[in-house]
Scaffold this motif. Structure first.
Motif, PDB file in Angstrom:
ATOM      1  N   SER A 150     109.246 -31.906  36.416  1.00 54.09           N
ATOM      2  CA  SER A 150     110.844 -31.618  36.663  1.00 54.09           C
ATOM      3  C   SER A 150     111.324 -32.163  37.388  1.00 54.09           C
ATOM      4  CB  SER A 150     111.064 -30.409  36.820  1.00 54.09           C
ATOM      5  OG  SER A 150     110.518 -30.598  38.171  1.00 54.09           O
ATOM      6  N   VAL A 151     111.026 -33.618  38.454  1.00 52.63           N
ATOM      7  CA  VAL A 151     111.539 -34.186  39.053  1.00 52.63           C
ATOM      8  C   VAL A 151     111.817 -35.988  37.857  1.00 52.63           C
ATOM      9  CG1 VAL A 151     111.721 -36.068  41.169  1.00 52.63           C
ATOM     10  CG2 VAL A 151     111.497 -33.361  40.904  1.00 52.63           C
ATOM     11  N   TYR A 152     110.602 -35.825  37.651  1.00 56.73           N
ATOM     12  CA  TYR A 152     109.994 -37.150  36.934  1.00 56.73           C
ATOM     13  C   TYR A 152     110.146 -37.336  35.277  1.00 56.73           C
ATOM     14  CZ  TYR A 152     109.212 -38.095  41.645  1.00 56.73           C
ATOM     15  OH  TYR A 152     109.331 -38.645  42.994  1.00 56.73           O
ATOM     16  N   GLN A 153     110.778 -37.058  34.881  1.00 55.00           N
ATOM     17  CA  GLN A 153     110.951 -36.558  33.351  1.00 55.00           C
ATOM     18  C   GLN A 153     111.743 -37.878  32.269  1.00 55.00           C
ATOM     19  OE1 GLN A 153     114.003 -33.420  32.607  1.00 55.00           O
ATOM     20  NE2 GLN A 153     112.794 -31.723  33.169  1.00 55.00           N
ATOM     21  N   TRP A 154     110.255 -38.612  32.121  1.00 58.82           N
ATOM     22  CA  TRP A 154     110.839 -39.879  31.584  1.00 58.82           C
ATOM     23  C   TRP A 154     111.010 -39.515  30.043  1.00 58.82           C
ATOM     24  CZ3 TRP A 154     110.195 -43.507  35.145  1.00 58.82           C
ATOM     25  CH2 TRP A 154     109.199 -43.150  36.503  1.00 58.82           C
ATOM     26  N   ASP A 155     111.330 -40.670  30.198  1.00 61.22           N
ATOM     27  CA  ASP A 155     112.279 -40.317  28.330  1.00 61.22           C
ATOM     28  C   ASP A 155     110.938 -40.814  27.101  1.00 61.22           C
ATOM     29  OD1 ASP A 155     115.203 -39.832  27.984  1.00 61.22           O
ATOM     30  OD2 ASP A 155     115.526 -41.921  29.070  1.00 61.22           O
ATOM     31  N   LYS A 156     109.888 -41.985  27.885  1.00 63.31           N
ATOM     32  CA  LYS A 156     108.527 -42.359  26.833  1.00 63.31           C
ATOM     33  C   LYS A 156     107.948 -42.145  28.760  1.00 63.31           C
ATOM     34  CE  LYS A 156     110.762 -43.940  22.983  1.00 63.31           C
ATOM     35  NZ  LYS A 156     110.742 -43.256  22.308  1.00 63.31           N
ATOM     36  N   GLU A 157     106.329 -42.063  27.977  1.00 62.27           N
ATOM     37  CA  GLU A 157     105.647 -42.291  29.250  1.00 62.27           C
ATOM     38  C   GLU A 157     104.052 -42.517  28.504  1.00 62.27           C
ATOM     39  OE1 GLU A 157     103.721 -39.894  32.725  1.00 62.27           O
ATOM     40  OE2 GLU A 157     105.113 -39.289  32.158  1.00 62.27           O
ATOM     41  N   TRP A 158     103.980 -43.668  28.662  1.00 61.53           N
ATOM     42  CA  TRP A 158     102.323 -44.067  28.448  1.00 61.53           C
ATOM     43  C   TRP A 158     101.647 -44.404  29.143  1.00 61.53           C
ATOM     44  CZ3 TRP A 158     106.283 -47.875  26.289  1.00 61.53           C
ATOM     45  CH2 TRP A 158     106.771 -47.839  25.899  1.00 61.53           C
ATOM     46  N   GLU A 159     100.063 -43.676  29.073  1.00 61.34           N
ATOM     47  CA  GLU A 159      99.044 -43.901  29.927  1.00 61.34           C
ATOM     48  C   GLU A 159      98.550 -45.739  29.839  1.00 61.34           C
ATOM     49  OE1 GLU A 159      97.927 -41.400  31.554  1.00 61.34           O
ATOM     50  OE2 GLU A 159      99.369 -39.773  31.557  1.00 61.34           O
ATOM     51  N   PRO A 160      97.587 -45.449  31.131  1.00 62.07           N
ATOM     52  CA  PRO A 160      96.994 -46.810  31.006  1.00 62.07           C
ATOM     53  C   PRO A 160      95.648 -46.545  29.675  1.00 62.07           C
ATOM     54  CG  PRO A 160      97.137 -45.705  33.314  1.00 62.07           C
ATOM     55  CD  PRO A 160      97.554 -45.250  32.632  1.00 62.07           C
ATOM     56  N   VAL A 161      95.117 -47.828  29.247  1.00 63.81           N
ATOM     57  CA  VAL A 161      94.463 -47.728  28.120  1.00 63.81           C
ATOM     58  C   VAL A 161      92.624 -48.169  28.581  1.00 63.81           C
ATOM     59  CG1 VAL A 161      94.194 -49.268  26.132  1.00 63.81           C
ATOM     60  CG2 VAL A 161      96.110 -47.824  26.360  1.00 63.81           C
ATOM     61  N   PRO A 162      92.308 -47.609  28.156  1.00 59.04           N
ATOM     62  CA  PRO A 162      90.466 -47.941  28.830  1.00 59.04           C
ATOM     63  C   PRO A 162      90.692 -48.783  27.530  1.00 59.04           C
ATOM     64  CG  PRO A 162      90.568 -45.639  27.470  1.00 59.04           C
ATOM     65  CD  PRO A 162      91.842 -46.012  27.339  1.00 59.04           C
ATOM     66  N   LYS A 163      89.569 -50.121  28.262  1.00 60.97           N
ATOM     67  CA  LYS A 163      89.513 -51.610  28.264  1.00 60.97           C
ATOM     68  C   LYS A 163      87.611 -51.858  28.818  1.00 60.97           C
ATOM     69  CE  LYS A 163      91.084 -55.663  28.485  1.00 60.97           C
ATOM     70  NZ  LYS A 163      91.350 -56.381  27.016  1.00 60.97           N
ATOM     71  N   LYS A 164      86.659 -52.215  27.386  1.00 65.56           N
ATOM     72  CA  LYS A 164      85.678 -52.679  27.476  1.00 65.56           C
ATOM     73  C   LYS A 164      85.686 -53.789  28.783  1.00 65.56           C
ATOM     74  CE  LYS A 164      83.602 -50.690  23.672  1.00 65.56           C
ATOM     75  NZ  LYS A 164      82.967 -50.960  22.073  1.00 65.56           N
ATOM     76  N   ASP A 165      83.988 -53.730  29.321  1.00 66.83           N
ATOM     77  CA  ASP A 165      83.675 -55.327  30.351  1.00 66.83           C
ATOM     78  C   ASP A 165      84.962 -54.982  31.516  1.00 66.83           C
ATOM     79  OD1 ASP A 165      81.509 -54.972  28.795  1.00 66.83           O
ATOM     80  OD2 ASP A 165      82.739 -56.427  27.262  1.00 66.83           O
ATOM     81  N   VAL A 166      86.202 -53.739  31.852  1.00 68.06           N
ATOM     82  CA  VAL A 166      86.608 -54.306  33.366  1.00 68.06           C
ATOM     83  C   VAL A 166      86.284 -53.130  33.661  1.00 68.06           C
ATOM     84  CG1 VAL A 166      88.165 -56.086  31.762  1.00 68.06           C
ATOM     85  CG2 VAL A 166      88.466 -53.914  31.697  1.00 68.06           C
ATOM     86  N   PRO A 167      86.618 -53.156  35.023  1.00 68.63           N
ATOM     87  CA  PRO A 167      86.486 -52.226  35.747  1.00 68.63           C
ATOM     88  C   PRO A 167      87.997 -51.576  35.610  1.00 68.63           C
ATOM     89  CG  PRO A 167      86.952 -53.834  37.457  1.00 68.63           C
ATOM     90  CD  PRO A 167      86.696 -54.186  36.033  1.00 68.63           C
ATOM     91  N   ARG A 168      89.287 -51.764  35.305  1.00 67.60           N
ATOM     92  CA  ARG A 168      89.955 -50.509  35.731  1.00 67.60           C
ATOM     93  C   ARG A 168      90.719 -50.564  34.068  1.00 67.60           C
ATOM     94  NH1 ARG A 168      90.403 -46.987  39.641  1.00 67.60           N
ATOM     95  NH2 ARG A 168      92.938 -47.491  40.247  1.00 67.60           N
ATOM     96  N   ASP A 169      91.490 -49.678  33.566  1.00 67.87           N
ATOM     97  CA  ASP A 169      91.871 -49.503  32.699  1.00 67.87           C
ATOM     98  C   ASP A 169      93.323 -50.403  33.080  1.00 67.87           C
ATOM     99  OD1 ASP A 169      90.729 -47.191  31.822  1.00 67.87           O
ATOM    100  OD2 ASP A 169      92.434 -45.627  32.303  1.00 67.87           O
ATOM    101  N   TYR A 170      93.743 -50.574  31.354  1.00 67.01           N
ATOM    102  CA  TYR A 170      94.466 -51.515  31.083  1.00 67.01           C
ATOM    103  C   TYR A 170      96.290 -51.364  31.317  1.00 67.01           C
ATOM    104  CZ  TYR A 170      93.786 -56.336  30.430  1.00 67.01           C
ATOM    105  OH  TYR A 170      93.279 -58.005  30.209  1.00 67.01           O
ATOM    106  N   ILE A 171      97.568 -51.478  31.665  1.00 63.05           N
ATOM    107  CA  ILE A 171      98.766 -51.529  31.174  1.00 63.05           C
ATOM    108  C   ILE A 171      98.665 -51.372  29.091  1.00 63.05           C
ATOM    109  CG2 ILE A 171      99.527 -51.950  32.915  1.00 63.05           C
ATOM    110  CD1 ILE A 171     100.728 -53.975  31.105  1.00 63.05           C
ATOM    111  N   PRO A 172      99.838 -50.458  28.954  1.00 60.18           N
ATOM    112  CA  PRO A 172      99.533 -50.167  27.453  1.00 60.18           C
ATOM    113  C   PRO A 172     100.298 -50.959  26.806  1.00 60.18           C
ATOM    114  CG  PRO A 172     100.811 -48.114  28.640  1.00 60.18           C
ATOM    115  CD  PRO A 172     100.682 -49.055  29.696  1.00 60.18           C
ATOM    116  N   LEU A 173      99.827 -52.566  26.625  1.00 57.62           N
ATOM    117  CA  LEU A 173     100.247 -53.159  26.081  1.00 57.62           C
ATOM    118  C   LEU A 173     100.981 -53.113  25.375  1.00 57.62           C
ATOM    119  CD1 LEU A 173      98.311 -56.348  27.519  1.00 57.62           C
ATOM    120  CD2 LEU A 173     100.593 -55.969  27.952  1.00 57.62           C
ATOM    121  N   ASP A 174     100.043 -52.479  23.328  1.00 59.69           N
ATOM    122  CA  ASP A 174     100.596 -52.287  22.382  1.00 59.69           C
ATOM    123  C   ASP A 174     102.044 -51.525  22.575  1.00 59.69           C
ATOM    124  OD1 ASP A 174      99.072 -53.359  21.679  1.00 59.69           O
ATOM    125  OD2 ASP A 174      97.494 -51.998  21.043  1.00 59.69           O
ATOM    126  N   SER A 175     101.887 -50.269  23.480  1.00 59.37           N
ATOM    127  CA  SER A 175     103.166 -49.773  23.623  1.00 59.37           C
ATOM    128  C   SER A 175     104.770 -50.362  23.528  1.00 59.37           C
ATOM    129  CB  SER A 175     102.619 -48.223  23.992  1.00 59.37           C
ATOM    130  OG  SER A 175     102.132 -47.680  23.712  1.00 59.37           O
TER     131      SER A 175
END
Length: 498
Positions: A150-175
């Motif tokens: 209710s406090v953080y009402q983003w117009d758009k919100e994209w979750e991090p994106v899983p990526k192979k062979d790395v330890p952490r998800d990536y930022i959503p570059l395509d979006s």
């Protein structure tokens, strides 16, 4: 997208000229049309605002901040093309409290998120509401770690994106790319990376000579596990650097010079959960072509609470009176002004895996820093309640940090790594007393649960007991069976809004 804005602006001016030639017969309609066109034209000239936030990276681990052994080419490029800040701070070296300041312009105690994994007060207006009111779309691309919705009402919100062979998800570059291509309004976008936060890369055969050591960790040069972890951390920094490079490429491809790009990291990993500068001092680099002079630096004190007031200022609005922050737009424009006399810090070790009762507060100017550790061994007896199960945890907290005194004072100009506590230096007593007085004044203004009187050592808990409970085991701490599940709600200070 901004190139489109320029064309539309010219079109708007043409419409204005045409409208001015209309006769009196159409005066009412003309005024309405003019107001609409003027409003649209004003929106189209507002800059886009992009804030890239890394996760758990020390300010000392960048080429532009003096570490030649780590690859931060993208951030170094931003520093050459813009302004590097040498005195930027967050108030808390934990993910959620740090981010809540960026998004609200308020310190953690005031916005309510002063323990990890907890929520901002539901009556707080965040960046989403504030910037929308000024005609902006507000976007979150990546890690969130803030609530409530209710406090953080983003117009758009994209979750991090899983990526192979790395330890952490990536930022959503395509979006992000699709948005840059198609955005029709000025926007405020937070790109929030999961790097270099652990889990780190597994680096084979790491060498200590490939790591830069400082006074706070130079004793670990021969610690093989530490060196391996640090090498993995450096590799994770390099991986984030590739993400930043891709984002900058997208910015340079689709947007024009009317874009403010800020890079920072939410806090330092080496000082996480502390009020040391290695936790609270953050990297902060800003690029805004034709506004910020390339290759400049600022030594003024700025703070995460200043970011939203600055964005509001840029967008044509102003900060609300109850915000803690101040706009630093004049610094970006080349005016050397004092933004803050002091910055402040908060430490709350409850609701984390190593939960202990050991709260601290900090006040700092550009020369001196004062720290108050409210449950140090020096005042432990005064903090005890007479309830054995409660006092167990108060004692446990004090003993977990037995080497930290009630008061700390540092000359951060000459001792930036806080190696020499000057709290008992007779020549600096007036400095200490003034800082102490101003700290307690600030705490009161924030509605702090602590005060200057020993004996007030609340055990805090969220409403509904959500989070890491003091009287239960976590993966990093064990509680004796005899004391498990003995704390009741009456033993806690209940934080209602959590």
């Amino acid at each position: 997208m901004i190139k489109k804005h320029i064309k539309l602006t010219l079109l708007g001016l043409s419409i204005l000229a045409f409208a001015s030639c209309l006769g009196n017969k159409h005066t009412d309609t003309k005024h309405k049309d003019l107001a609409k066109v003027e409003s649209e034209t004003q929106l189209l000239t507002k800059p886009n605002l992009i804030f890239y936030l890394a996760d758990d990276q020390d300010v000392y681990d960048y080429g532009c901040y003096g570490n030649e052994k780590v690859n931060t080419a993208a951030v170094d490029r931003l520093a050459k093309e813009g302004m590097l800040f040498n005195n930027a701070f967050t108030a808390q070296a934990i993910c959620a409290p740090s981010r809540s300041q960026l998004f609200t312009g308020k310190y953690p105690l005031k916005n309510g998120c002063f323990a990890n994994h907890t929520a901002t007060r539901p009556n707080v207006e965040s960046v989403t509401a504030k910037m929308k009111n000024l005609g902006y779309e507000v976007v979150l691309a990546g890690k969130s770690h803030v609530k409530p919705q209710s406090v953080y009402q983003w117009d758009k919100e994209w979750e991090p994106v899983p990526k192979k062979d790395v330890p952490r998800d990536y930022i959503p570059l395509d979006s992000i790319e699709r948005y840059f291509k198609s955005a029709k309004k000025p926007f405020c976008m937070f790109i929030t990376s999961k790097y270099p936060h652990g889990k780190y890369f597994d680096v084979e055969n790491p060498k200590a000579e490939d790591i830069k050591f400082f006074p706070f960790n130079e004793d670990k040069k021969n610690d093989k596990d530490y060196v391996k972890s640090k090498a993995g951390y450096y590799r994770s920094i390099e991986e984030d650097n590739t993400q930043i490079e891709k984002v900058l490429q997208l910015v340079d491809t689709y947007l024009d010079d009317n874009t403010l790009f800020i890079y920072s990291a939410d806090h330092g990993v080496s000082g996480k959960f502390t009020v040391k500068d290695i936790g609270l001092k953050v990297p902060f680099v800003a690029r805004w072509p034709k506004v910020i002079k390339p290759g400049t630096t600022s030594n003024q004190l700025i703070h995460y609470t200043d970011v939203l007031p600055t964005f509001l200022n840029i967008a044509g609005g102003k900060a609300a009176e109850d915000m803690d922050g101040t706009s630093f737009l004049p610094l970006l424009q080349g005016d050397e002004v004092v933004v803050n006399k002091y910055v402040y810090g908060v430490r709350t070790n409850q609701n984390i895996l190593n939960s202990e009762v050991f709260p601290s507060r900090m006040i700092r100017d550009k020369h001196y820093k004062y720290v108050r550790n409210f449950n140090s061994l020096e005042v432990l007896e005064q903090n005890l309640t007479g309830k054995p199960n409660v006092d167990y945890f108060i004692k446990r907290g004090a003993n977990a940090f037995k080497n930290e005194p009630l008061e700390e004072l540092y000359d951060v100009q000459n001792d930036p790594f806080e190696q020499h506590n000057l709290a008992n230096d007779l020549e600096l007593q007036s400095v200490k007393e003034q800082l102490k007085k101003d700290l307690f004044k600030w705490m009161k203004s924030q509605g702090d649960i602590l005060d200057e009187t020993p004996g007030n050592m609340p055990i805090i808990t969220p409403k509904g007991n959500k989070g890491f409970k003091l009287d239960q085991d976590t993966p990093k701490r064990k509680i004796p069976d005899s004391i498990k599940n003995t704390l009741s709600l009456d033993d806690h200070k209940l934080i209602e809004h959590w």
